[in-house]
Design an enzyme around this catalytic site. Structure first.
Site, mmCIF file in Angstrom:
data_model
loop_
_atom_site.group_PDB
_atom_site.id
_atom_site.type_symbol
_atom_site.label_atom_id
_atom_site.label_comp_id
_atom_site.label_asym_id
_atom_site.label_seq_id
_atom_site.Cartn_x
_atom_site.Cartn_y
_atom_site.Cartn_z
ATOM 1 N N ASP A 45 7.219 4.714 -6.690
ATOM 2 C CA ASP A 45 6.269 3.688 -6.219
ATOM 3 C C ASP A 45 6.975 2.319 -6.144
ATOM 4 O O ASP A 45 6.840 1.598 -5.142
ATOM 5 C CB ASP A 45 5.075 3.630 -7.180
ATOM 6 C CG ASP A 45 4.072 2.563 -6.793
ATOM 7 O OD1 ASP A 45 3.339 2.774 -5.820
ATOM 8 O OD2 ASP A 45 4.044 1.503 -7.455
ATOM 9 N N LYS A 62 7.937 -0.175 -2.750
ATOM 10 C CA LYS A 62 7.650 -1.614 -2.649
ATOM 11 C C LYS A 62 8.940 -2.414 -2.470
ATOM 12 O O LYS A 62 8.983 -3.381 -1.701
ATOM 13 C CB LYS A 62 6.885 -2.071 -3.886
ATOM 14 C CG LYS A 62 5.491 -1.421 -3.995
ATOM 15 C CD LYS A 62 4.893 -1.599 -5.378
ATOM 16 C CE LYS A 62 3.529 -0.922 -5.492
ATOM 17 N NZ LYS A 62 3.060 -0.807 -6.884
ATOM 18 N N GLY A 106 -5.857 -2.697 -8.522
ATOM 19 C CA GLY A 106 -7.272 -2.941 -8.819
ATOM 20 C C GLY A 106 -8.045 -3.235 -7.552
ATOM 21 O O GLY A 106 -7.482 -3.636 -6.530
#
Ligand code: HSE
Length: 436
Positions: free
Chosen positions: A201, A205, A302
């Protein structure tokens, strides 16, 4: 002026957060964008399930192609994640002349070059602020705010789950597996948590950040990726005793020779700001030749932090809808015809300092053998720590910090140390950076 109609792929946590944010801040968003923005159709695998948002004004379908083919919408938001069918759906939306906003780091890191080329041919934009570091506007900052600089390097804590685990190991002395279960329970981890733990992950990025920082094509397959699986509670504690914190970093650096792209656990001096970013928070440090070091901190995941980035992209798209495609900010910050072919350097030619932990027989001459090998390979020792044996054990841990060396020097020295009869098992090795 009528509002801009948007289609949404995915009504999970971030999808619901986006719908809620667009509704709650509707007036301010319209004042900024010049037009209202309205989700009119959304696809989800389970339309019957209760959602974290109101869908009263949204046509909900289980068919994602209904969203990308909808003639009423001008923008598609892709929030389903993963490579497929996200890639097929995004390409189809582009072919249908729609702008795309996505939070999908895996998709952009792996297929971004193809997707951007298709978008350019169709005269539409693909925006991906939410793909990196959640709510932190890091793409916008690098791509636009720092556009006058030559970016020298960047380093970031860009996986909240890994940072949460390392923080808990540091503050509470907890074991890795125990903390991972909690991260999954709290919903921080990826659907496949190995992506968080093994660094994939973060590599997705970093691929994106490096491209917009240096103007290179997206090259996910060339990143050196290490996760946090081999970092023990003891390493965290020994590093602390030597004045360091262990963080999982994505690091990209450009030099005359080429570009370093690497994701790995890293010792940072405890006074470094990045060393004090804890829990699920993300932070990215960027060094520009004019501005010097800059630091961006915030929630990396989130519902609403990620929705914040999605909505920022939506507003940007709406503002630039009437702008000639060639006059929009390029996807990768640099004009597509001006991307550099700088080579990605192998790890053998990367220079860092090292933390080494060896489990050695408690007998005379062992330390001398180890330090001789390091000396033979031109590796200078900065600090050394030997612990007493655990009750009943006949080996002791020896911890060393070295000065900066090329990785190929350390590879050779490590092989020789591991061949010593007194050294038990593998040498634990973690890179150290001071980010000066
Ligand atoms: N699993 C990711 C993280 C979510 O822990 O950072 C945000 O990309």
């Amino acid at each position: 002026m009528s509002s801009v109609k948007v289609g949404l792929l995915g009504l999970g946590t971030v999808g619901a957060g986006t719908v809620n944010l667009l509704e709650r801040n509707n007036d301010e968003i319209a004042r900024r964008a010049g037009r209202g923005i309205e989700v009119v159709v959304a696809a989800t695998r389970h339309p019957e399930r209760p959602r974290g948002c109101s869908t009263a004004d949204i046509r909900v379908t289980s068919d994602p192609f209904e969203v990308v083919d909808d003639p009423e919408t001008e923008i598609v938001i892709e929030l389903i994640g993963g490579y497929e069918p996200a890639r097929e759906l995004v390409l189809r939306a582009i072919d249908n002349g729609k702008h795309v906003v996505t939070a999908n780091k895996a998709l952009i890191a792996k297929y971004g070059n193809e997707i951007f080329e298709r978008a350019r041919a169709q005269g539409v934009s693909v925006s991906f602020e939410a793909a990196v570091a959640g709510g932190i506007p890091i793409i916008k900052s690098i791509r636009e705010g720092l556009t006058g600089n030559r970016i020298e390097w960047l380093a970031g804590i860009i996986n909240g789950t890994a940072n949460f685990i390392l923080s808990e190991m540091f503050y509470a002395g907890r074991e890795f597996g125990d903390v991972l279960s909690e991260a999954q329970r709290l919903g921080y981890a990826e659907a496949d948590p190995s992506f968080d733990i093994e660094g994939v992950d973060a590599a997705h990025k970093l691929t994106i950040l490096a491209s917009i920082a240096f103007g290179i094509p997206l090259q996910f397959d060339k990143i050196h990726v290490e996760g946090i699986g081999h970092v023990t509670r003891e390493d965290v504690a020994y590093a602390e005793q030597m004045g360091y914190r262990i963080k999982h970093l994505g690091i990209a650096r450009q030099s005359e020779e080429g570009v370093e792209l690497r994701v790995h656990p890293t010792l940072l001096p405890e006074r470094q700001l990045l060393a004090n970013v804890d829990g699920v928070m993300n932070a990215v440090m960027v060094m520009g030749d004019a501005v010097g070091p800059t630091l961006y901190y915030g929630a990396g995941a989130g519902a609403e932090p990620t929705a914040s980035a999605v909505v920022a992209d939506l507003v940007d798209v709406v503002r630039s809808m009437n702008v000639e495609p060639d006059h929009r900010v390029p996807h990768l910050a640099f004009q597509s015809s001006a991307l550099s072919d700088a080579p990605v350097l192998t790890m053998a030619s990367v220079e860092t300092a090292y933390y080494l932990r060896l489990e050695v027989a408690d007998q005379p001459g062992v330390l001398a053998d180890i330090t001789r090998i390091l000396g033979d390979h031109g590796i200078s020792i900065e600090a050394i720590l030997q612990k007493e044996p655990a009750p009943g054990a006949d080996t002791v841990p020896v911890i060393l910090l070295t000065h900066r060396v090329f990785e190929r020097q350390m590879d050779e020295a490590q092989a020789r140390m591991e061949a010593l009869e007194a050294v038990q098992g593998r040498v634990t090795r973690i890179r150290c950076e001071n980010l000066q």
